[in-house]
Motif scaffolding. Structure first.
Motif, PDB file in Angstrom:
ATOM      1  N   ALA A 111      -8.512 -29.709   9.011  1.00  0.00           N
ATOM      2  CA  ALA A 111      -7.442 -28.995   8.303  1.00  0.00           C
ATOM      3  C   ALA A 111      -6.081 -29.285   8.932  1.00  0.00           C
ATOM      4  O   ALA A 111      -5.103 -29.541   8.224  1.00  0.00           O
ATOM      5  CB  ALA A 111      -7.718 -27.494   8.308  1.00  0.00           C
ATOM      6  N   MET A 112      -6.036 -29.266  10.261  1.00  0.00           N
ATOM      7  CA  MET A 112      -4.767 -29.542  10.937  1.00  0.00           C
ATOM      8  C   MET A 112      -4.300 -30.963  10.641  1.00  0.00           C
ATOM      9  O   MET A 112      -3.117 -31.191  10.374  1.00  0.00           O
ATOM     10  CB  MET A 112      -4.897 -29.335  12.436  1.00  0.00           C
ATOM     11  CG  MET A 112      -3.587 -29.496  13.162  1.00  0.00           C
ATOM     12  SD  MET A 112      -3.816 -29.184  14.909  1.00  0.00           S
ATOM     13  CE  MET A 112      -2.149 -29.327  15.484  1.00  0.00           C
ATOM     14  N   LEU A 137     -14.747 -28.745  13.989  1.00  0.00           N
ATOM     15  CA  LEU A 137     -14.388 -29.970  13.262  1.00  0.00           C
ATOM     16  C   LEU A 137     -13.575 -29.655  12.009  1.00  0.00           C
ATOM     17  O   LEU A 137     -12.636 -30.393  11.680  1.00  0.00           O
ATOM     18  CB  LEU A 137     -15.645 -30.757  12.900  1.00  0.00           C
ATOM     19  CG  LEU A 137     -16.393 -31.369  14.082  1.00  0.00           C
ATOM     20  CD1 LEU A 137     -17.680 -32.029  13.606  1.00  0.00           C
ATOM     21  CD2 LEU A 137     -15.528 -32.359  14.842  1.00  0.00           C
ATOM     22  N   LEU A 138     -13.896 -28.573  11.322  1.00  0.00           N
ATOM     23  CA  LEU A 138     -13.121 -28.201  10.136  1.00  0.00           C
ATOM     24  C   LEU A 138     -11.708 -27.771  10.514  1.00  0.00           C
ATOM     25  O   LEU A 138     -10.744 -28.081   9.803  1.00  0.00           O
ATOM     26  CB  LEU A 138     -13.828 -27.104   9.353  1.00  0.00           C
ATOM     27  CG  LEU A 138     -13.236 -26.781   7.984  1.00  0.00           C
ATOM     28  CD1 LEU A 138     -13.150 -28.028   7.105  1.00  0.00           C
ATOM     29  CD2 LEU A 138     -14.067 -25.718   7.295  1.00  0.00           C
ATOM     30  N   ASP A 178      -0.336 -33.054   9.749  1.00  0.00           N
ATOM     31  CA  ASP A 178       0.091 -34.437   9.979  1.00  0.00           C
ATOM     32  C   ASP A 178       0.301 -35.240   8.705  1.00  0.00           C
ATOM     33  O   ASP A 178       1.259 -35.989   8.594  1.00  0.00           O
ATOM     34  CB  ASP A 178      -0.921 -35.168  10.856  1.00  0.00           C
ATOM     35  CG  ASP A 178      -0.659 -34.973  12.322  1.00  0.00           C
ATOM     36  OD1 ASP A 178       0.243 -34.196  12.664  1.00  0.00           O
ATOM     37  OD2 ASP A 178      -1.365 -35.597  13.127  1.00  0.00           O
ATOM     38  N   GLU A 179      -0.621 -35.108   7.772  1.00  0.00           N
ATOM     39  CA  GLU A 179      -0.559 -35.962   6.587  1.00  0.00           C
ATOM     40  C   GLU A 179       0.316 -35.396   5.471  1.00  0.00           C
ATOM     41  O   GLU A 179       0.722 -36.131   4.590  1.00  0.00           O
ATOM     42  CB  GLU A 179      -1.972 -36.219   6.050  1.00  0.00           C
ATOM     43  CG  GLU A 179      -2.885 -36.935   7.033  1.00  0.00           C
ATOM     44  CD  GLU A 179      -2.425 -38.341   7.385  1.00  0.00           C
ATOM     45  OE1 GLU A 179      -1.837 -39.021   6.518  1.00  0.00           O
ATOM     46  OE2 GLU A 179      -2.646 -38.758   8.535  1.00  0.00           O
ATOM     47  N   THR A 180       0.598 -34.103   5.512  1.00  0.00           N
ATOM     48  CA  THR A 180       1.378 -33.501   4.431  1.00  0.00           C
ATOM     49  C   THR A 180       2.715 -32.942   4.908  1.00  0.00           C
ATOM     50  O   THR A 180       3.773 -33.387   4.475  1.00  0.00           O
ATOM     51  CB  THR A 180       0.564 -32.376   3.750  1.00  0.00           C
ATOM     52  OG1 THR A 180      -0.689 -32.919   3.316  1.00  0.00           O
ATOM     53  CG2 THR A 180       1.308 -31.807   2.558  1.00  0.00           C
ATOM     54  N   MET A 181       2.670 -31.957   5.810  1.00  0.00           N
ATOM     55  CA  MET A 181       3.900 -31.259   6.197  1.00  0.00           C
ATOM     56  C   MET A 181       4.873 -32.143   6.986  1.00  0.00           C
ATOM     57  O   MET A 181       6.082 -32.078   6.759  1.00  0.00           O
ATOM     58  CB  MET A 181       3.564 -30.013   7.015  1.00  0.00           C
ATOM     59  CG  MET A 181       2.918 -28.918   6.213  1.00  0.00           C
ATOM     60  SD  MET A 181       2.379 -27.431   7.108  1.00  0.00           S
ATOM     61  CE  MET A 181       3.079 -27.525   8.704  1.00  0.00           C
ATOM     62  N   GLY A 210      -5.178 -40.497  14.479  1.00  0.00           N
ATOM     63  CA  GLY A 210      -4.683 -39.123  14.427  1.00  0.00           C
ATOM     64  C   GLY A 210      -5.774 -38.156  14.001  1.00  0.00           C
ATOM     65  O   GLY A 210      -5.917 -37.068  14.562  1.00  0.00           O
ATOM     66  N   PHE A 211      -6.579 -38.575  13.021  1.00  0.00           N
ATOM     67  CA  PHE A 211      -7.684 -37.733  12.567  1.00  0.00           C
ATOM     68  C   PHE A 211      -8.678 -37.504  13.703  1.00  0.00           C
ATOM     69  O   PHE A 211      -9.116 -36.375  13.933  1.00  0.00           O
ATOM     70  CB  PHE A 211      -8.375 -38.389  11.366  1.00  0.00           C
ATOM     71  CG  PHE A 211      -9.508 -37.582  10.825  1.00  0.00           C
ATOM     72  CD1 PHE A 211      -9.266 -36.490  10.017  1.00  0.00           C
ATOM     73  CD2 PHE A 211     -10.809 -37.917  11.124  1.00  0.00           C
ATOM     74  CE1 PHE A 211     -10.313 -35.734   9.509  1.00  0.00           C
ATOM     75  CE2 PHE A 211     -11.864 -37.176  10.629  1.00  0.00           C
ATOM     76  CZ  PHE A 211     -11.619 -36.079   9.811  1.00  0.00           C
ATOM     77  N   ALA A 212      -9.013 -38.552  14.430  1.00  0.00           N
ATOM     78  CA  ALA A 212      -9.946 -38.430  15.560  1.00  0.00           C
ATOM     79  C   ALA A 212      -9.376 -37.507  16.638  1.00  0.00           C
ATOM     80  O   ALA A 212     -10.103 -36.681  17.206  1.00  0.00           O
ATOM     81  CB  ALA A 212     -10.259 -39.806  16.138  1.00  0.00           C
TER      82      ALA A 212
END
Length: 90
Positions: free
Chosen positions: A34-35, A29-30, A40-43, A64-66
């Motif tokens: 992290a991915m 899950l971690l 997705d949310e930054t890069m 996307g998180f799920a």
């Protein structure tokens, strides 16, 4: 591009299991978290591969998180299966 990105994040799971002693589910899950947050949310928006995060509704981010949580657990299952077949543990 998706396969390469997935392969590049998989070693994080191995590091979490070997260096921290974290359990299978927690490390999976971690890895997914992290991915999701970093890729997705930054890069992705910073590189211009997507619109800024604010352009999407919250439900899009949650989906996307799920999906990344499922990815992290799939990495966990795959790594644990390979280790078991080879007779090695993390």
């Amino acid at each position: 591009m998706h396969y390469g990105l997935a392969l590049s994040w998989s070693p994080l799971y191995v590091l979490l299991r070997r260096r921290t002693g974290m359990g299978v589910v927690g490390a999976g899950l971690l890895t997914g978290t992290a991915m999701s947050l970093i890729a997705d949310e930054t890069m992705t928006p910073l590189a211009g591969f997507s619109a800024p995060n604010g352009a999407y509704p919250l439900v899009t981010h949650l989906r996307g998180f799920a999906a990344h949580q499922v990815f992290g657990l799939a990495v966990a299952v795959t790594c644990e299966a390979v280790w078991a077949l080879r007779g090695r543990r993390p």
